[in-house]
Scaffold this motif. Structure first.
Motif, PDB file in Angstrom:
ATOM      1  N   SER A   1       7.463  -2.016 -22.441  1.00 27.27           N
ATOM      2  CA  SER A   1       7.253  -1.259 -21.209  1.00 27.27           C
ATOM      3  C   SER A   1       8.431  -1.132 -20.262  1.00 27.27           C
TER       4      SER A   1
ATOM      5  N   ALA B   1      -0.993   2.513 -15.369  1.00 27.90           N
ATOM      6  CA  ALA B   1      -0.942   1.053 -15.459  1.00 27.90           C
ATOM      7  C   ALA B   1      -1.895   0.417 -14.459  1.00 27.90           C
TER       8      ALA B   1
ATOM      9  N   GLU C   1       2.772   2.554 -22.443  1.00 23.20           N
ATOM     10  CA  GLU C   1       2.791   2.324 -20.997  1.00 23.20           C
ATOM     11  C   GLU C   1       3.898   3.115 -20.299  1.00 23.20           C
TER      12      GLU C   1
ATOM     13  N   ILE D   1      -3.070  -3.476 -15.213  1.00 24.86           N
ATOM     14  CA  ILE D   1      -1.852  -4.173 -15.621  1.00 24.86           C
ATOM     15  C   ILE D   1      -1.374  -5.053 -14.468  1.00 24.86           C
TER      16      ILE D   1
ATOM     17  N   LEU E   1       7.853  -1.986 -15.425  1.00 22.97           N
ATOM     18  CA  LEU E   1       7.695  -0.558 -15.693  1.00 22.97           C
ATOM     19  C   LEU E   1       8.286   0.325 -14.597  1.00 22.97           C
TER      20      LEU E   1
ATOM     21  N   CYS F   1       3.887  -4.401 -14.048  1.00 20.69           N
ATOM     22  CA  CYS F   1       4.167  -3.130 -13.372  1.00 20.69           C
ATOM     23  C   CYS F   1       5.604  -3.111 -12.855  1.00 20.69           C
TER      24      CYS F   1
ATOM     25  N   ASP G   1       3.148   6.969 -15.212  1.00 21.95           N
ATOM     26  CA  ASP G   1       2.977   5.730 -15.980  1.00 21.95           C
ATOM     27  C   ASP G   1       2.446   4.612 -15.085  1.00 21.95           C
TER      28      ASP G   1
ATOM     29  N   ASN H   1      -5.421   0.697 -15.535  1.00 18.72           N
ATOM     30  CA  ASN H   1      -5.745  -0.200 -16.648  1.00 18.72           C
ATOM     31  C   ASN H   1      -5.658  -1.672 -16.272  1.00 18.72           C
TER      32      ASN H   1
END
Length: 414
Positions: free
Chosen positions: A122, A54, A148, A59, A67, A64, A50, A57
């Motif tokens: 997330s 992230a 996510e 993020i 996450l 993060c 994941d 993409n």
């Protein structure tokens, strides 16, 4: 498994949970906590997938951080599960008893909700918090996380379901929807045949979508446009420490401060000191003209939208106000009703602030970061409710139950 099948399985599992003893539920919770530690490596491997996605993409670092799992966070999540096992059982509590003149005895007792749906984004720790709180409160849960964290959530749920099975209990008391499309969220909002309650936990867009579109009863957990107001009679050192903690200690959570309001009479003294502290965390300041006049061109011009925004990042909106009344008016207009703080040595100003600010948590001389079930002594929480009906503020175990009336008679008729 199709959503209707998940719902049906959860309903069956919820019936067995309704009659499960406190000892039985605590046995399952302790098994879940042990299982998370045992499965730590598998969970972290899934979480890394994941995180890699992230980063691909773009993020933000703050998101993060929401996450990211590591061994310490897994241990903390497991410890939170152990803590839930130690909490009093919220089910079967006698809330009220009365006896009518005709001899009928009426007892009001707390009961499980039944099947609870949780739509969240997330933060994978929510997966565990939600599951174990629902289980301890006697309800089955259907979890629908964001894309996510899908690998993390899947690994966490597989671990928890395996632990439930090891205890000889129905694993369908914990369920995860692995389809992260918008359609799956919409379908969950329509699952009135099986869901008794739906709780959204995430950003403003998610919460608004659930509140506006769900046919299932909803408890609205809040986005956190939280405010710090530094009053004319504030202790400057205290104001600096509280603002810094509320903004930077963990900016990606809902109880982090997003807006700073400062009384004009203290602004020239306190704002440079707050900025110096926030600079250590590279916080971007978006301020009004008076803020910019004091701090200079490092301040980004604040827009109307900035004062409404939950940044969840190292960004803070700042405004210099003329009075306590203006600060209150600003908060009433822009706040999401989560948590607000006044920093002041003036007890009269503090009392007025507390009386006029209608948020779930209102602080005097303390960081908004304390709006948390654990910090309030409630144990783990499912979210912070910003509405007024049924539950408000940190939603711990007692808020996860409903109640019913038991009426005992000896042949009375009407």
């Amino acid at each position: 498994m199709e959503l209707t099948a998940i719902g049906a399985a959860a309903r069956i599992a919820s019936r067995s949970l309704m009659t499960a003893s406190t000892e039985r539920k605590n046995e399952i919770l302790r098994s879940i906590a042990d299982g998370l530690i045992t499965d730590c490596n598998n969970i972290l491997a899934a979480n890394q997938k994941d995180l890699d996605k992230a980063h691909e993409n773009g993020i933000s670092d703050a998101m993060c951080d929401r996450l990211m799992l590591n061994s310490d966070r897994i241990k903390a999540i497991a410890q939170a599960v152990f803590s839930v096992a130690e909490l009093p059982d919220p089910v079967g509590i006698v809330l009220d008893e009365t006896e009518r003149p005709n001899g009928i005895k009426i007892t009001k007792i707390s009961v499980p909700m039944g099947v609870i749906g949780i739509i969240f984004e997330s933060r994978p720790n929510v997966t565990v918090d939600a599951a174990v709180l629902c289980l301890k409160a006697g309800s089955a849960v259907i979890l629908r996380g964001g894309k996510e964290a899908i690998n993390s959530n899947t690994a966490l749920c597989e671990s928890m379901r395996a632990s439930v099975r090891r205890c000889g209990f129905d694993e369908n008391c914990i369920n995860l929807i692995t389809d992260t499309s918008r359609e799956s969220a919409t379908a969950l909002m329509q699952l009135t045949e099986y869901l008794d309650l739906l709780i959204p936990r995430g950003g403003a867009g998610l919460i608004r979508s659930v509140v506006e579109n769900s046919k299932v009863p909803v408890i609205e957990t809040g986005t956190g446009n939280c405010h710090i107001y530094v009053d004319a009679d504030a202790d400057i050192d205290m104001a600096v420490k509280i603002t810094d903690n509320a903004k930077t200690q963990r900016p990606s959570v809902c109880n982090a401060a997003e807006t700073l309001l400062v009384h004009k009479s203290i602004a020239e003294d306190v704002l440079p000191k707050i900025k110096k502290q926030l600079d250590k965390s590279k916080v971007e300041i978006r301020g009004c003209k008076r803020t910019k006049n004091i701090l200079g061109d490092c301040v980004v011009d604040a827009t109307e939208d900035d004062y409404y925004k939950e940044f969840l990042d190292y960004i803070i909106a700042v405004k210099v106000v003329d009075s306590l009344d203006e600060a209150i008016e600003h908060i009433v207009k822009y706040s999401s009703g989560h948590s607000e703080c006044i920093v002041t040595d003036d007890r009269e100003a503090a009392n007025k602030f507390v009386a006029c600010i209608d948020s779930a948590a209102v602080y005097v001389n303390a960081s908004t970061r304390f709006t948390d079930g654990g910090e309030f002594g409630f144990g783990a929480e499912i979210g912070i409710s910003t509405q007024k009906l049924h539950a408000r503020g940190p939603m711990g175990l007692p808020q996860m139950t409903s109640y019913k009336y038991i009426i005992n008679g000896n042949g009375q008729i009407r």
